[in-house]
Write a protein that holds these residues in place. Structure first.
Motif, short mmCIF file in Angstrom:
data_model
loop_
_atom_site.label_atom_id
_atom_site.label_comp_id
_atom_site.label_asym_id
_atom_site.label_seq_id
_atom_site.Cartn_x
_atom_site.Cartn_y
_atom_site.Cartn_z
N LYS A 87 90.43 23.46 -52.27
CA LYS A 87 91.42 22.55 -52.88
C LYS A 87 92.75 22.81 -52.17
CE LYS A 87 92.74 26.02 -56.26
NZ LYS A 87 92.91 26.43 -57.64
N LEU A 93 92.51 22.90 -61.00
CA LEU A 93 91.48 21.88 -61.21
C LEU A 93 91.17 21.70 -62.69
CD1 LEU A 93 88.97 22.83 -58.36
CD2 LEU A 93 90.75 21.06 -58.33
N VAL A 133 90.27 16.00 -49.00
CA VAL A 133 91.04 16.89 -49.87
C VAL A 133 92.51 16.87 -49.47
CG1 VAL A 133 91.29 19.24 -50.75
CG2 VAL A 133 89.01 18.36 -50.21
N ASP A 139 90.22 15.86 -55.46
CA ASP A 139 90.92 17.09 -55.86
C ASP A 139 90.38 18.31 -55.12
OD1 ASP A 139 92.41 15.70 -57.92
OD2 ASP A 139 90.52 15.66 -59.05
N ALA A 140 89.13 18.24 -54.73
CA ALA A 140 88.49 19.40 -54.09
C ALA A 140 87.29 18.91 -53.28
CB ALA A 140 88.04 20.41 -55.14
N GLU A 158 88.67 27.72 -53.94
CA GLU A 158 88.59 27.82 -55.40
C GLU A 158 87.47 28.78 -55.78
OE1 GLU A 158 88.92 26.80 -59.61
OE2 GLU A 158 90.30 26.79 -57.91
#
Length: 287
Positions: A87, A93, A133, A139-140, A158
């Motif tokens: 991320k 998240l 990303v 978001d990821a 993450e």
């Protein structure tokens, strides 16, 4: 001509190209046509029965087990490492975060879907995930192949999928990522010869690693420099890639059970050996 699908990432190229360069021949003089496509495209082609032999994501196998046998060679497992969920740095998240994965039937997607049931998934070519990303499209994203070694400084990890795998299985088993499958309609003597040829190709590649790596670099088909190539091959094309071992089989069986329990597969695979080519046929045939 036997069609053999493989991905354009370094470990698949390394394990197959001993055949392309003429270092290994088939005992039955079978000829091979190599087809390089991203792993999800290969998964889809195998689902449609379009390839004789192909690299596949292990997570695909329960969906094709009636049409394809599982090969013992050309396997890639994570052992303390694997794909990475990345991320932008500092981003927190949410439960329903939007994520880019490399394909519906990939092994990383199976593990991810089980662990993050509320995430909103989109599928992209693995080469496009990092930019998705960075641009904020998602978001990821889960990085695979060589991308795990070199991603933008604006990103952070993450979680490692290896850690998720360990949490899910509660055992120290290797993480199944990719293997190979062979069409069951191929006559058994020819199937055995194909598998033995591919085993030799991986073995010869490892023994001639330095020379083969240089040849691949010279062809301009490797996406990383020679130092990162060496690191990557040590991870995913190593002595454990030649022939499936007992711990790897246990890892596979555990992955298939996780998928069955999550209702991703409609039937369980409890014993990998039941889906391998019966190599004992060769000795029985000539006795």
């Amino acid at each position: 001509m036997i069609s053999v699908g493989h991905s354009p990432d370094a470990d698949d190229l390394f394990m197959y190209y001993a055949i392309v360069f003429g270092w290994v021949d088939s005992a039955l003089n079978q000829k091979f046509e190599n087809i390089a496509l991203d792993i999800q495209t290969l998964n889809e082609k195998v689902l449609m029965g379009e390839l004789d032999v192909s690299a596949i994501s292990f997570a695909l196998y329960p969906l094709i087990k009636d049409q394809y046998a599982l090969l013992r060679t050309g396997v890639s497992f994570g052992n303390g490492y694997g794909p990475k969920l990345v991320k932008k740095k500092g981003v927190k998240l949410k439960k329903n975060f939007k994520v880019a994965l490399s394909g519906k039937h990939t092994s990383n997607a199976l593990i991810f879907r089980i662990f993050y049931p509320e995430a909103r998934i989109i599928y992209k070519n693995f080469l496009e995930i990092e930019q998705a990303v960075l641009s904020g499209e998602v978001d990821a994203g889960v990085l695979i192949h060589e991308s795990i070694l070199c991603y933008d400084d604006a990103l952070e990890v993450e979680v490692e999928l290896w850690d998720i795998w360990q949490e899910l299985v509660k055992e120290n088993l290797p993480l199944p990522l990719g293997g190979m499958a062979l069409r069951r309609s191929i006559p058994l003597n020819r199937a055995i010869d194909i598998e033995k040829t591919l085993i030799k190709a991986v073995d010869v590649a490892l023994k001639g690693k330095k020379t083969l790596s240089q040849m691949l670099m010279q062809k301009g088909i490797i996406r990383v420099d020679s130092q990162k190539l060496d690191i990557y091959l040590n991870l995913y094309a190593n002595e454990d890639s030649v022939v499936l071992n007992s711990q790897q089989k246990k890892g596979l069986e555990k992955m298939f059970k996780l998928g069955y329990d999550a209702k991703i597969y409609d039937r369980a695979i409890e014993n990998c050996d039941d889906y391998l080519i019966p190599m004992e046929y060769e000795s029985l045939r000539f006795n």
